[in-house]
Design a protein around this motif. Structure first.
Motif, PDB file in Angstrom:
ATOM      1  N   MET A 135      14.303   5.200 -12.008  1.00 12.93           N
ATOM      2  CA  MET A 135      14.193   6.042 -10.814  1.00 12.93           C
ATOM      3  C   MET A 135      12.982   6.943 -10.992  1.00 12.93           C
ATOM      4  SD  MET A 135      15.608   6.990  -7.892  1.00 12.93           S
ATOM      5  CE  MET A 135      17.366   6.580  -7.919  1.00 12.93           C
ATOM      6  N   ILE A 136      12.219   7.138  -9.930  1.00 15.58           N
ATOM      7  CA  ILE A 136      11.009   7.967  -9.999  1.00 15.58           C
ATOM      8  C   ILE A 136      11.310   9.322  -9.381  1.00 15.58           C
ATOM      9  CG2 ILE A 136       8.642   8.204  -9.166  1.00 15.58           C
ATOM     10  CD1 ILE A 136       8.411   5.170  -9.298  1.00 15.58           C
ATOM     11  N   TYR A 137      10.979  10.372 -10.105  1.00 13.56           N
ATOM     12  CA  TYR A 137      11.256  11.729  -9.648  1.00 13.56           C
ATOM     13  C   TYR A 137       9.959  12.477  -9.372  1.00 13.56           C
ATOM     14  CZ  TYR A 137      16.011  10.856 -11.241  1.00 13.56           C
ATOM     15  OH  TYR A 137      17.267  10.310 -11.412  1.00 13.56           O
ATOM     16  N   ASN A 138       9.983  13.318  -8.353  1.00  7.15           N
ATOM     17  CA  ASN A 138       8.822  14.125  -7.992  1.00  7.15           C
ATOM     18  C   ASN A 138       8.742  15.354  -8.896  1.00  7.15           C
ATOM     19  OD1 ASN A 138       6.833  15.694  -6.545  1.00  7.15           O
ATOM     20  ND2 ASN A 138       7.329  14.481  -4.732  1.00  7.15           N
ATOM     21  N   VAL A 173       5.169  12.622   0.438  1.00  2.55           N
ATOM     22  CA  VAL A 173       5.147  13.844  -0.383  1.00  2.55           C
ATOM     23  C   VAL A 173       6.405  14.689  -0.201  1.00  2.55           C
ATOM     24  CG1 VAL A 173       2.637  13.910  -0.434  1.00  2.55           C
ATOM     25  CG2 VAL A 173       3.849  15.164   1.361  1.00  2.55           C
ATOM     26  N   ASN A 174       7.228  14.324   0.767  1.00  2.00           N
ATOM     27  CA  ASN A 174       8.488  15.039   0.967  1.00  2.00           C
ATOM     28  C   ASN A 174       9.654  14.304   0.302  1.00  2.00           C
ATOM     29  OD1 ASN A 174       9.945  17.241   1.963  1.00  2.00           O
ATOM     30  ND2 ASN A 174      10.568  16.134   3.794  1.00  2.00           N
ATOM     31  N   THR A 175       9.346  13.340  -0.574  1.00  3.13           N
ATOM     32  CA  THR A 175      10.359  12.533  -1.240  1.00  3.13           C
ATOM     33  C   THR A 175      10.664  13.093  -2.629  1.00  3.13           C
ATOM     34  OG1 THR A 175       9.580  10.554  -0.073  1.00  3.13           O
ATOM     35  CG2 THR A 175      10.943  10.200  -2.025  1.00  3.13           C
ATOM     36  N   PRO A 176      11.882  13.606  -2.867  1.00  6.23           N
ATOM     37  CA  PRO A 176      12.215  14.161  -4.186  1.00  6.23           C
ATOM     38  C   PRO A 176      12.355  13.086  -5.262  1.00  6.23           C
ATOM     39  CG  PRO A 176      13.682  15.009  -2.473  1.00  6.23           C
ATOM     40  CD  PRO A 176      12.954  13.838  -1.886  1.00  6.23           C
ATOM     41  N   GLN A 177      12.888  11.917  -4.889  1.00  8.15           N
ATOM     42  CA  GLN A 177      13.068  10.823  -5.835  1.00  8.15           C
ATOM     43  C   GLN A 177      13.123   9.512  -5.068  1.00  8.15           C
ATOM     44  OE1 GLN A 177      16.897  12.437  -7.206  1.00  8.15           O
ATOM     45  NE2 GLN A 177      17.808  10.446  -6.679  1.00  8.15           N
ATOM     46  N   ILE A 178      12.771   8.420  -5.756  1.00  8.61           N
ATOM     47  CA  ILE A 178      12.723   7.131  -5.069  1.00  8.61           C
ATOM     48  C   ILE A 178      12.914   6.004  -6.077  1.00  8.61           C
ATOM     49  CG2 ILE A 178      10.213   6.858  -5.286  1.00  8.61           C
ATOM     50  CD1 ILE A 178      10.247   5.698  -2.427  1.00  8.61           C
ATOM     51  N   LEU A 229       0.835  -1.202   0.000  1.00  9.55           N
ATOM     52  CA  LEU A 229       0.000   0.000   0.000  1.00  9.55           C
ATOM     53  C   LEU A 229       0.872   1.255   0.000  1.00  9.55           C
ATOM     54  CD1 LEU A 229      -2.602   1.605   0.259  1.00  9.55           C
ATOM     55  CD2 LEU A 229      -2.594   1.128   2.719  1.00  9.55           C
ATOM     56  N   LYS A 230       1.924   1.264   0.807  1.00 10.50           N
ATOM     57  CA  LYS A 230       2.793   2.443   0.850  1.00 10.50           C
ATOM     58  C   LYS A 230       3.448   2.683  -0.497  1.00 10.50           C
ATOM     59  CE  LYS A 230       6.490   4.709   3.418  1.00 10.50           C
ATOM     60  NZ  LYS A 230       7.388   4.653   4.599  1.00 10.50           N
ATOM     61  N   GLN A 231       3.895   1.626  -1.171  1.00  6.47           N
ATOM     62  CA  GLN A 231       4.498   1.793  -2.493  1.00  6.47           C
ATOM     63  C   GLN A 231       3.484   2.319  -3.505  1.00  6.47           C
ATOM     64  OE1 GLN A 231       5.982  -2.224  -2.932  1.00  6.47           O
ATOM     65  NE2 GLN A 231       8.093  -1.603  -2.466  1.00  6.47           N
ATOM     66  N   MET A 232       2.250   1.839  -3.410  1.00  6.96           N
ATOM     67  CA  MET A 232       1.225   2.342  -4.339  1.00  6.96           C
ATOM     68  C   MET A 232       0.940   3.816  -4.091  1.00  6.96           C
ATOM     69  SD  MET A 232       0.356   0.220  -6.632  1.00  6.96           S
ATOM     70  CE  MET A 232      -0.864   1.380  -7.221  1.00  6.96           C
ATOM     71  N   LEU A 233       0.969   4.227  -2.825  1.00  6.10           N
ATOM     72  CA  LEU A 233       0.784   5.647  -2.516  1.00  6.10           C
ATOM     73  C   LEU A 233       1.967   6.460  -3.037  1.00  6.10           C
ATOM     74  CD1 LEU A 233      -0.663   5.318   1.091  1.00  6.10           C
ATOM     75  CD2 LEU A 233      -1.884   6.198  -0.908  1.00  6.10           C
ATOM     76  N   GLN A 234       3.161   5.888  -2.982  1.00  6.76           N
ATOM     77  CA  GLN A 234       4.327   6.560  -3.561  1.00  6.76           C
ATOM     78  C   GLN A 234       4.163   6.712  -5.070  1.00  6.76           C
ATOM     79  OE1 GLN A 234       7.177   3.761  -2.038  1.00  6.76           O
ATOM     80  NE2 GLN A 234       7.766   5.067  -0.305  1.00  6.76           N
ATOM     81  N   LEU A 235       3.676   5.665  -5.735  1.00  8.26           N
ATOM     82  CA  LEU A 235       3.447   5.717  -7.184  1.00  8.26           C
ATOM     83  C   LEU A 235       2.324   6.684  -7.530  1.00  8.26           C
ATOM     84  CD1 LEU A 235       3.772   1.893  -7.881  1.00  8.26           C
ATOM     85  CD2 LEU A 235       5.296   3.670  -8.778  1.00  8.26           C
ATOM     86  N   LEU A 236       1.419   6.881  -6.608  1.00  3.59           N
ATOM     87  CA  LEU A 236       0.332   7.836  -6.791  1.00  3.59           C
ATOM     88  C   LEU A 236       0.821   9.273  -6.687  1.00  3.59           C
ATOM     89  CD1 LEU A 236      -2.857   8.456  -6.770  1.00  3.59           C
ATOM     90  CD2 LEU A 236      -2.584   8.513  -4.276  1.00  3.59           C
ATOM     91  N   MET A 237       1.573   9.581  -5.611  1.00  2.00           N
ATOM     92  CA  MET A 237       1.885  10.958  -5.278  1.00  2.00           C
ATOM     93  C   MET A 237       3.195  11.473  -5.882  1.00  2.00           C
ATOM     94  SD  MET A 237      -0.765  11.828  -3.565  1.00  2.00           S
ATOM     95  CE  MET A 237      -0.243  13.447  -2.991  1.00  2.00           C
ATOM     96  N   ILE A 238       4.196  10.612  -6.061  1.00  2.00           N
ATOM     97  CA  ILE A 238       5.507  11.107  -6.502  1.00  2.00           C
ATOM     98  C   ILE A 238       5.563  11.280  -8.031  1.00  2.00           C
ATOM     99  CG2 ILE A 238       8.005  10.709  -6.463  1.00  2.00           C
ATOM    100  CD1 ILE A 238       7.590   9.246  -3.789  1.00  2.00           C
ATOM    101  N   PRO A 239       5.317  10.228  -8.832  1.00  2.00           N
ATOM    102  CA  PRO A 239       5.271  10.453 -10.282  1.00  2.00           C
ATOM    103  C   PRO A 239       3.894  10.860 -10.770  1.00  2.00           C
ATOM    104  CG  PRO A 239       5.096   8.121  -9.876  1.00  2.00           C
ATOM    105  CD  PRO A 239       5.223   8.785  -8.521  1.00  2.00           C
ATOM    106  N   SER A 240       2.917  10.919  -9.853  1.00  2.00           N
ATOM    107  CA  SER A 240       1.542  11.329 -10.165  1.00  2.00           C
ATOM    108  C   SER A 240       0.877  10.361 -11.130  1.00  2.00           C
ATOM    109  CB  SER A 240       1.527  12.751 -10.752  1.00  2.00           C
ATOM    110  OG  SER A 240       0.231  13.303 -10.719  1.00  2.00           O
TER     111      SER A 240
END
Length: 375
Positions: free
Chosen positions: A199-202, A186-191, A104-115
């Motif tokens: 690499m995923i960038y915000n 949401v405070n993650t610039p890249q992951i 779930l946390k990874q999916m939220l990262q995929l939701l919010m960081i690369p949009s």
């Protein structure tokens, strides 16, 4: 017996109103959490918000499936639809494939960081079976938060019919930033997420600026460039959260230009707000701020046990409140120096307070006072 305030009920910070460098188009505003609204600009009317809508998607998901600390939540399987949608060239998507599993946390990262629009729709189906059912949850949550000028029609914000105001989105920002997992994402610039090749960038390119910490970008032809943001400033050694929005940046040739303009304009406002938010001494230690009224004519003064400093900015009026405190009652008798309540300014994370104590002993009303009362 009850506590009554004798000090001035309000304090005004010196100087004129804080002048923020507002953009000359669109709408937006700035709020200091627990203190109040620094200012708003533009007409607060419903407008397309694009991917800023994903903030509500994350809010509803975390409300339905709370995680905290190091928790990552359940596994979510990428369905056929989400895998196919990852190849859409005209959308912002997450590079995921059918059959892959993410927490779930990874999916939220995929939701919010690369949009990822496909991540938003997948989460909606995972939570509520259908996207339509999930959208109803989004609108119900907006109603609960008092977002009167907001209508969600999809979980990603791709549809121009998903509309809101800066004021409403700031209310959502205040609520969702209470969640530590969301704040971290949401405070993650890249992951680098295992199983996802690049690499995923915000898209929020100012996250490395001092104190900037999210929240969500959004851009589309009808929406222009939007940014719902959060920033911190240190006042009296303590972090104070500032929430703001800059919506409707249209002065650009491309969508990326417009998004960058909203980000650049936001940074100007953030820096001015960080500099403008300060503190002031409202009450000195030992100052008489009120009294205990025994209800029969007796008044026993109470004093602040420490200096009370309020958080604010030039021109702000803050209100002082004197009370016994949660779950406490004012005693009928007590010795001098006994703490009987607290003097507070602000609410929630913006609240500051000082205990108040009796300046002299508090005694029961005499027989004469009681007899007069009966008479």
């Amino acid at each position: 017996p009850r506590l009554a305030l004798s000090a001035d009920p309000t304090y005004t910070f010196e100087g004129g109103e804080l002048d923020l460098p507002w953009p000359d188009e669109g709408q937006g505003g700035v709020v200091v959490e627990g203190v109040g609204t620094v200012g708003m600009y533009g007409e607060q009317k419903p407008a397309p918000i694009a991917s800023v809508a994903k903030t509500m998607t994350a809010y509803v998901i975390l409300k339905d499936h709370p995680i905290s600390g190091d928790q990552v939540g359940p596994q979510i399987t990428v369905d056929k639809q989400a895998g196919e949608e990852s190849n859409r060239p005209d959308e912002s998507t997450a590079p995921i494939e059918e059959g892959e599993q993410f927490t779930l946390k990874q999916m939220l990262q995929l939701l919010m960081i690369p949009s990822g629009n496909n991540a938003a729709r997948l989460l909606a189906r995972w939570d509520a079976t259908t996207e339509e059912a999930f959208v109803k949850k989004m609108n119900a949550a907006a109603k609960e938060l008092g977002m009167k000028d907001t209508t969600y029609t999809d979980p990603s914000g791709l549809q121009a019919t998903t509309v809101s105001t800066a004021a409403d989105q700031i209310e959502l920002g205040k609520a969702v930033m209470q969640n530590e997992v969301f704040r971290d994402i949401v405070n993650t610039p890249q992951i680098k997420i295992p199983g996802v090749e690049p690499m995923i960038y915000n898209n929020n390119r100012i996250l490395l600026e001092p104190g900037v910490s999210g929240i969500k970008t959004g851009s589309s032809t009808p929406a222009g460039g939007n940014l719902l943001w959060s920033a911190n400033t240190v006042v009296d050694g303590k972090n104070r959260r500032i929430i703001g929005a800059v919506m409707g940046a249209q002065q650009g040739t491309t969508l990326d230009d417009k998004l960058q303009l909203s980000i650049d304009n936001s940074l100007k406002v953030i820096k001015a707000a960080q500099e403008g938010v300060t503190s002031a001494g409202v009450v000195k230690k030992g100052e008489v701020v009120g009294y205990v009224d025994d209800g029969l004519g007796g008044r026993t003064p109470v004093v602040a046990t420490k200096e009370l400093r309020a958080v604010g900015w030039a021109g702000l009026d803050v209100k002082l409140n004197l009370g016994a405190g949660a779950g406490r009652e004012v005693p009928h008798t007590a010795e001098a120096g006994t703490v009987v309540g607290e003097l507070t300014i602000g609410t929630g994370t913006g609240k500051v307070s000082t205990p108040v104590a009796l300046q002299r002993a508090l005694a029961e009303p005499g027989f004469g006072a009681k007899l007069t009362r009966v008479g």
